[in-house]
Design an enzyme around this catalytic site. Structure first.
Site, PDB file in Angstrom:
ATOM      1  N   LYS A  69     -17.103  23.035 -20.928  1.00 46.75           N
ATOM      2  CA  LYS A  69     -17.474  24.195 -19.526  1.00 46.75           C
ATOM      3  C   LYS A  69     -18.849  24.495 -19.565  1.00 46.75           C
ATOM      4  O   LYS A  69     -19.485  24.483 -20.623  1.00 46.75           O
ATOM      5  CB  LYS A  69     -16.615  25.245 -20.181  1.00 46.75           C
ATOM      6  CG  LYS A  69     -15.096  25.282 -19.851  1.00 46.75           C
ATOM      7  CD  LYS A  69     -14.292  26.432 -20.603  1.00 46.75           C
ATOM      8  CE  LYS A  69     -14.667  27.851 -20.074  1.00 46.75           C
ATOM      9  NZ  LYS A  69     -13.736  28.863 -20.897  1.00 46.75           N
ATOM     10  N   GLY A  94     -20.959  28.608 -33.579  1.00 45.43           N
ATOM     11  CA  GLY A  94     -21.451  29.627 -32.454  1.00 45.43           C
ATOM     12  C   GLY A  94     -22.867  30.128 -33.103  1.00 45.43           C
ATOM     13  O   GLY A  94     -23.447  30.574 -32.143  1.00 45.43           O
ATOM     14  N   GLY A 109     -20.156  23.288 -33.202  1.00 44.88           N
ATOM     15  CA  GLY A 109     -18.898  22.715 -34.114  1.00 44.88           C
ATOM     16  C   GLY A 109     -18.657  21.583 -33.699  1.00 44.88           C
ATOM     17  O   GLY A 109     -18.277  20.484 -34.666  1.00 44.88           O
ATOM     18  N   ARG A 164     -18.920  22.682 -45.769  1.00 46.98           N
ATOM     19  CA  ARG A 164     -19.659  23.885 -45.794  1.00 46.98           C
ATOM     20  C   ARG A 164     -19.720  24.228 -47.197  1.00 46.98           C
ATOM     21  O   ARG A 164     -20.686  25.133 -47.426  1.00 46.98           O
ATOM     22  CB  ARG A 164     -18.571  24.956 -45.061  1.00 46.98           C
ATOM     23  CG  ARG A 164     -18.867  25.050 -43.521  1.00 46.98           C
ATOM     24  CD  ARG A 164     -18.011  25.733 -42.808  1.00 46.98           C
ATOM     25  NE  ARG A 164     -18.552  26.059 -41.471  1.00 46.98           N
ATOM     26  CZ  ARG A 164     -17.801  26.501 -40.344  1.00 46.98           C
ATOM     27  NH1 ARG A 164     -16.659  26.608 -40.488  1.00 46.98           N
ATOM     28  NH2 ARG A 164     -18.287  26.611 -39.163  1.00 46.98           N
TER      29      ARG A 164
HETATM   30  P1  ADP Z   1     -19.625  22.015 -29.421  1.00 45.34           P
HETATM   31  O1  ADP Z   1     -18.628  22.708 -30.196  1.00 45.34           O
HETATM   32  O2  ADP Z   1     -20.251  20.847 -30.005  1.00 45.34           O
HETATM   33  O3  ADP Z   1     -20.690  23.139 -28.612  1.00 45.34           O
HETATM   34  P2  ADP Z   1     -17.753  22.175 -27.055  1.00 45.34           P
HETATM   35  O4  ADP Z   1     -17.008  22.996 -27.547  1.00 45.34           O
HETATM   36  O5  ADP Z   1     -18.878  22.833 -25.930  1.00 45.34           O
HETATM   37  O6  ADP Z   1     -19.000  21.375 -28.094  1.00 45.34           O
HETATM   38  O7  ADP Z   1     -17.002  20.970 -26.380  1.00 45.34           O
HETATM   39  C1  ADP Z   1     -16.184  20.140 -27.026  1.00 45.34           C
HETATM   40  C2  ADP Z   1     -15.115  19.751 -26.244  1.00 45.34           C
HETATM   41  O8  ADP Z   1     -15.417  19.249 -25.112  1.00 45.34           O
HETATM   42  C3  ADP Z   1     -14.637  18.630 -26.879  1.00 45.34           C
HETATM   43  O9  ADP Z   1     -13.343  18.875 -27.504  1.00 45.34           O
HETATM   44  C4  ADP Z   1     -14.312  17.354 -25.826  1.00 45.34           C
HETATM   45  O10 ADP Z   1     -13.117  16.792 -25.826  1.00 45.34           O
HETATM   46  C5  ADP Z   1     -14.702  18.153 -24.459  1.00 45.34           C
HETATM   47  N1  ADP Z   1     -15.055  17.244 -23.490  1.00 45.34           N
HETATM   48  C6  ADP Z   1     -16.287  16.518 -23.587  1.00 45.34           C
HETATM   49  N2  ADP Z   1     -16.265  15.817 -22.296  1.00 45.34           N
HETATM   50  C7  ADP Z   1     -15.244  15.997 -21.672  1.00 45.34           C
HETATM   51  C8  ADP Z   1     -14.505  15.600 -20.295  1.00 45.34           C
HETATM   52  N3  ADP Z   1     -15.391  14.813 -19.504  1.00 45.34           N
HETATM   53  N4  ADP Z   1     -13.578  16.166 -19.960  1.00 45.34           N
HETATM   54  C9  ADP Z   1     -12.699  17.023 -20.715  1.00 45.34           C
HETATM   55  N5  ADP Z   1     -13.310  17.632 -21.891  1.00 45.34           N
HETATM   56  C10 ADP Z   1     -14.338  17.082 -22.302  1.00 45.34           C
HETATM   57 MG    MG Z   2     -16.732  23.687 -29.963  1.00 43.87          MG
END
Ligand code: ADP
Ligand code: MG
Length: 397
Positions: free
Chosen positions: A201, A378, A354, A36
């Site tokens: 989620k 975010g 992130g 960053r």
């Molecule tokens: P980003 O920050 O890129 O938007 P998210 O915060 O939505 O991503 O999701 C990241 C998390 O999702 C990671 O910590 C990863 O371990 C989890 N994840 C991915 N696939 C699975 C799964 N099949 N079961 C549980 N957690 C998962």
């Molecule tokens: Mg995330």
């Protein structure tokens, strides 16, 4: 969006620059990833080169309105100074006596970093009047405002939002670059347009699906969120992550996609394990055979191939959310496979989120092979949702 050029000649002018230096620190207070800070350099170098006097502001962590020496910007000032190759003076406070004295002493081409703006609770107060008060104090330090902390532009905070109404304002080069790149996924994207979604989620990603289903040709769904969609298709998902209360919503999106001719592509195989554990053994199974006592922690090899084929000929690719638990090496292959497919894709490739950006780095990919890796988790997500970002809206001409 107003650019730095719109502020005229900045030689000798005091420029209040908001940056995002919210970097991870280890237990000794050492910066473990200075990405960053590096991303902030182009704007700072340009302004310093133009003879401006920079009053730089940023936050670190969540001090909740209390002065907390562990969250001092001192390590940032040191690293920034190394990267800029010139001294970075750190004020002992944010808008107090020391900040004013040091700002007044700045010469052309010099930079002062204020102490953590969140040491003062007015910075992110919900109360408009409190924020306006500290914004006026920031404004009293400078002649113009440059907003360059992309990671915070979705926040209605004093040094991001309120200060813009008190000084002539413009977007810095990082904010400009982020908006230009992310817009390729939202405004007239080149087709075919593939969106890859993952993460834990579905509920986190519903607004993104809602916005991008109107624009994309294909939405590939992996990660924990895939199971709610698989369930909506009548499959059994064992002990995998499942949001029961979102199964109906998933069905609605599947129907909507069909109606609009958008392909929603779900995993065909999964790497399953008996428990959520770094050392758990992983078995590849078809999504039709997920054992009742196992959970899917990564997409399987057939899914990687399938998803890669939907990425290879895309003119635009947006990726948000790891497709597996990439933090555990056994379950990182799917995410690595997707990253590889995206880096090899000839289309314009955007990584937002992130954890997705962290995965690209952690898994050792060359960041320059992606057209854009957003510095804002975010903020990039809200942008892809089609939301108005307050810190961007205030910079409109
Ligand atoms: P980003 O920050 O890129 O938007 P998210 O915060 O939505 O991503 O999701 C990241 C998390 O999702 C990671 O910590 C990863 O371990 C989890 N994840 C991915 N696939 C699975 C799964 N099949 N079961 C549980 N957690 C998962
Ligand atoms: Mg995330």
């Amino acid at each position: 969006m107003k650019t730095i050029e719109s502020l005229g000649d900045l030689a000798g002018k005091k420029v209040f620059v908001r940056s995002d230096y919210n970097v991870p620190l280890d237990e000794n207070g050492e910066i473990t990833d200075d990405g960053r800070i590096r991303a902030a350099l182009p704007t700072l170098k340009k302004l310093l080169g133009d003879g401006a006097r920079i009053i730089n502001a940023a936050h670190l962590g969540r001090p909740k309105g209390q002065v907390n020496p562990k969250l001092s910007l001192a390590p940032v000032a040191k690293r920034l100074s190394e990267l800029l190759g010139q001294p970075v003076v750190l004020a002992a406070d944010t808008t107090g006596e020391d900040a004013h004295a040091k700002a007044a002493a700045l010469k052309d081409g010099e930079i002062l970093l204020l102490e953590n703006v969140r040491f003062d609770g007015r910075e992110n107060s919900k109360d408009d009047a409190e924020r306006a008060e500290i914004a006026a104090e920031y404004a009293s330090l400078a002649d113009v405002f440059v907003s360059d902390g992309f990671g915070v532009v979705h926040r209605k905070q004093a040094s991001v939002y309120d200060v813009a109404s008190k000084l002539p304002s413009a977007a810095g080069l990082l904010v400009q670059k982020e908006i230009e790149a992310l817009s390729k996924g939202t405004d007239n994207p080149a087709h075919p347009y593939t969106v890859v979604l993952g993460g834990s989620k579905v509920s986190d990603k519903i607004p993104v699906i809602d916005n991008l289903i109107e624009k994309a040709d294909r939405i590939l769904i992996g990660g924990g969120m895939a199971f709610t969609f698989l369930k909506a298709e009548g499959k059994e998902v064992g002990t995998s992550l499942l949001e029961e209360d979102k199964v109906e919503t998933a069905k609605e999106y599947l129907a909507k996609a069909k109606e609009k001719g958008v392909e929603i592509v779900l995993p065909v195989d999964e790497v399953v394990a008996a428990k959520f554990d770094r050392d758990a053994a992983g078995d590849v199974v078809s999504v039709d055979d997920i054992p009742a006592d196992k959970m899917g922690l990564d997409i399987g090899p057939e899914t990687v191939k399938l998803f890669a084929s939907k990425i290879a000929d895309a003119k635009t690719v947006v990726w948000n959310g790891p497709v597996g638990v990439f933090e555990f090496p056994t379950f990182a292959k799917g995410t690595a496979g997707i990253a590889e497919a995206i880096q090899d894709a000839p289309g314009f490739t955007i990584v937002g989120g992130g954890d997705s950006a962290a995965a690209v780095r952690l898994l050792g990919f060359d960041e320059s092979k992606f057209n854009h890796i957003s510095t804002g988790g975010g903020a990039s997500l809200e942008f892809l949702e089609g939301k108005e970002l307050p810190g961007i809206a205030v910079l409109e001409d």
